[in-house]
Design an enzyme around this catalytic site. Structure first.
Site, PDB file in Angstrom:
ATOM      1  N   CYS A  41       0.290   5.477  -0.434  1.00  0.00           N
ATOM      2  CA  CYS A  41      -0.662   6.577  -0.590  1.00  0.00           C
ATOM      3  C   CYS A  41      -0.359   7.392  -1.844  1.00  0.00           C
ATOM      4  O   CYS A  41       0.798   7.695  -2.142  1.00  0.00           O
ATOM      5  CB  CYS A  41      -0.630   7.485   0.633  1.00  0.00           C
ATOM      6  SG  CYS A  41      -1.357   6.732   2.089  1.00  0.00           S
ATOM      7  N   PRO A  70       0.832  -1.205   0.000  1.00  0.00           N
ATOM      8  CA  PRO A  70       0.000   0.000   0.000  1.00  0.00           C
ATOM      9  C   PRO A  70       0.864   1.252   0.000  1.00  0.00           C
ATOM     10  O   PRO A  70       1.765   1.388   0.829  1.00  0.00           O
ATOM     11  CB  PRO A  70      -0.814  -0.126   1.295  1.00  0.00           C
ATOM     12  CG  PRO A  70      -0.078  -1.100   2.146  1.00  0.00           C
ATOM     13  CD  PRO A  70       0.691  -1.991   1.230  1.00  0.00           C
ATOM     14  N   GLY A  88       7.093  -1.869  -3.277  1.00  0.00           N
ATOM     15  CA  GLY A  88       6.575  -0.518  -3.241  1.00  0.00           C
ATOM     16  C   GLY A  88       7.118   0.317  -4.380  1.00  0.00           C
ATOM     17  O   GLY A  88       6.590   0.322  -5.492  1.00  0.00           O
ATOM     18  N   ARG A  99      -0.668  -4.947   9.222  1.00  0.00           N
ATOM     19  CA  ARG A  99       0.655  -4.377   8.957  1.00  0.00           C
ATOM     20  C   ARG A  99       1.230  -3.806  10.242  1.00  0.00           C
ATOM     21  O   ARG A  99       0.547  -3.106  10.991  1.00  0.00           O
ATOM     22  CB  ARG A  99       0.601  -3.277   7.893  1.00  0.00           C
ATOM     23  CG  ARG A  99       2.013  -2.815   7.496  1.00  0.00           C
ATOM     24  CD  ARG A  99       2.061  -1.944   6.262  1.00  0.00           C
ATOM     25  NE  ARG A  99       3.160  -2.370   5.405  1.00  0.00           N
ATOM     26  CZ  ARG A  99       3.645  -1.661   4.403  1.00  0.00           C
ATOM     27  NH1 ARG A  99       3.130  -0.480   4.104  1.00  0.00           N
ATOM     28  NH2 ARG A  99       4.634  -2.124   3.664  1.00  0.00           N
ATOM     29  N   GLN A 118      -6.100  -1.627   2.531  1.00  0.00           N
ATOM     30  CA  GLN A 118      -5.569  -1.327   3.864  1.00  0.00           C
ATOM     31  C   GLN A 118      -6.462  -0.264   4.498  1.00  0.00           C
ATOM     32  O   GLN A 118      -6.603   0.841   3.958  1.00  0.00           O
ATOM     33  CB  GLN A 118      -4.135  -0.812   3.773  1.00  0.00           C
ATOM     34  CG  GLN A 118      -3.494  -0.573   5.138  1.00  0.00           C
ATOM     35  CD  GLN A 118      -2.110   0.043   5.026  1.00  0.00           C
ATOM     36  OE1 GLN A 118      -1.992   1.231   4.733  1.00  0.00           O
ATOM     37  NE2 GLN A 118      -1.071  -0.741   5.245  1.00  0.00           N
ATOM     38  N   TYR A 169       1.107   5.433  12.910  1.00  0.00           N
ATOM     39  CA  TYR A 169      -0.282   5.865  12.846  1.00  0.00           C
ATOM     40  C   TYR A 169      -1.023   5.311  14.062  1.00  0.00           C
ATOM     41  O   TYR A 169      -0.423   4.717  14.948  1.00  0.00           O
ATOM     42  CB  TYR A 169      -0.892   5.466  11.507  1.00  0.00           C
ATOM     43  CG  TYR A 169      -0.174   6.134  10.344  1.00  0.00           C
ATOM     44  CD1 TYR A 169      -0.079   7.533  10.278  1.00  0.00           C
ATOM     45  CD2 TYR A 169       0.451   5.391   9.349  1.00  0.00           C
ATOM     46  CE1 TYR A 169       0.603   8.152   9.240  1.00  0.00           C
ATOM     47  CE2 TYR A 169       1.139   6.014   8.313  1.00  0.00           C
ATOM     48  CZ  TYR A 169       1.210   7.387   8.267  1.00  0.00           C
ATOM     49  OH  TYR A 169       1.891   8.011   7.245  1.00  0.00           O
TER      50      TYR A 169
END
Length: 359
Positions: free
Chosen positions: A25, A23, A328, A234, A104, A186
């Site tokens: 962004c 994932p 990625g 994750r 995600q 996060y």
């Protein structure tokens, strides 16, 4: 037979190969108004290209469970049905190419309400459609971030329900895998680490207290996610703060709990919870963390972090260091990495009919 191109089955889901997309962004959704958080043509083209390139599973970027859970105002969201409708277009195309669509789901916590990275990534206020961040404790990420609002227990209950609601919508949108974002500093990762969690109630202090919120989220998601579909989590295996933060020993211990609570695979990354931390990066630098978790917890894992070559990815899977690799930046550079790797390694991968000349 290439290990990288052997299928893998998790619960009733079979993924055609072990080349997966991490994932990442895009910060390219609508920012405000009735279409805030809605996927655009950019998202469709971005994910469609990697599916056409043979990627076995694509994990859609961190998708916020609430408006205040976004990293930036331009993040994707999954808190309303308008967002779901746009995502169906993406999942439908991915499935048509033989790629498994995953999502995600995330809450950014104290690292929320920031600008797009290419605009500096600094915190933004109401004048730029920003908001007041939330966190386990009233501790800013760094000196440039605002002091977040410490969550009450009622607010924690509400966020757990937001994750469950997001999961219901993910199913409606056509996703086959849900991944809970507990990494990179996060919200869930903030609760896990003693560096960012200074609470003195049931959600802080001991290992059991700091993992309570994460396990409540897992239980809430697993309760509404179909039993035959896999659930990923994750994690940042270490804060790179030694004993002052979350450690790899904590991760191994936690992985066993996650498996007991219905998680099928741990997506192993590192860092992100503290600024200005020195991380010894290099090719495959995070793979040893994944390998240790796999060995000591018997939970399936995916490895990530500077995996850029077909032979490197093949070795990771063939040696049993991970069950799959998550690429990625390399997939940003080369959307058809999987097809190229299959040619190099003698594996087989789906090729769209219009691309038959590329085989």
């Amino acid at each position: 037979m290439s290990a990288l191109f052997e299928p893998v089955t998790l619960r009733s889901l079979t993924v055609p190969n072990r080349v997966w997309m991490a994932p990442m962004c895009q910060y390219s959704a609508e920012v405000f108004g009735p279409n805030a958080g809605v996927a655009t043509d950019w998202h469709f083209a971005h994910y469609a290209a990697r599916a056409a390139g043979g990627t076995g599973l694509i994990l859609q970027e961190a998708t916020a469970v609430s408006p205040e859970g976004r990293i930036s105002p331009a993040d994707l969201g999954i808190w309303n049905d308008t967002q779901v409708a746009a995502l169906r277009r993406i999942t439908g195309f991915l499935k048509s190419q033989g790629t498994v669509p995953g999502i995600q789901i995330a809450h950014a916590g104290r690292k929320a309400s920031t600008d797009r990275p290419w605009k500096g990534g600094a915190p933004v206020g109401p004048e730029a459609h920003g908001w007041q961040p939330l966190a386990p404790s009233a501790l800013p990420f760094d000196e440039d971030h605002p002091v977040p609002t410490e969550l009450t227990t009622d607010q924690i209950d509400g966020i757990v329900e937001q994750f469950a609601d997001a999961t219901r919508r993910a199913l409606d949108a056509g996703f086959e895998v849900v991944e809970i974002h507990g990494a990179h500093g996060y919200l869930i990762g903030e609760f896990l680490s003693p560096h960012s969690n200074h609470r003195t109630d049931a959600y802080g202090g001991s290992f059991a207290g700091r993992t309570r919120f994460a396990l409540r989220v897992v239980d809430a998601v697993r309760a509404v996610w179909p039993e035959d579909k896999p659930l990923f989590f994750r994690i940042s295996a270490t804060d790179w703060l030694d004993d002052a933060g979350w450690t790899v020993d904590d991760t191994v211990r936690f992985a066993t709990l996650l498996k007991e609570h219905g998680v099928d695979l741990l997506d192993v990354s590192t860092g992100g919870n503290a600024p200005k931390v020195r991380i010894p990066t290099g090719p495959g630098y995070q793979v040893p963390f994944a390998a240790r978790v796999r060995k000591e917890s018997d939970l399936a894992v995916a490895a990530v972090g500077l995996i850029t070559e077909a032979a490197q990815a093949e070795k990771i899977v063939a040696n049993g260091e991970a069950d799959a690799v998550l690429l990625g930046r390399e997939l940003l550079r080369d959307p058809s990495f999987a097809r190229r790797a299959a040619r190099e390694l003698g594996g087989e991968v789906h090729v769209p009919d219009p691309y038959h000349r590329s085989v």
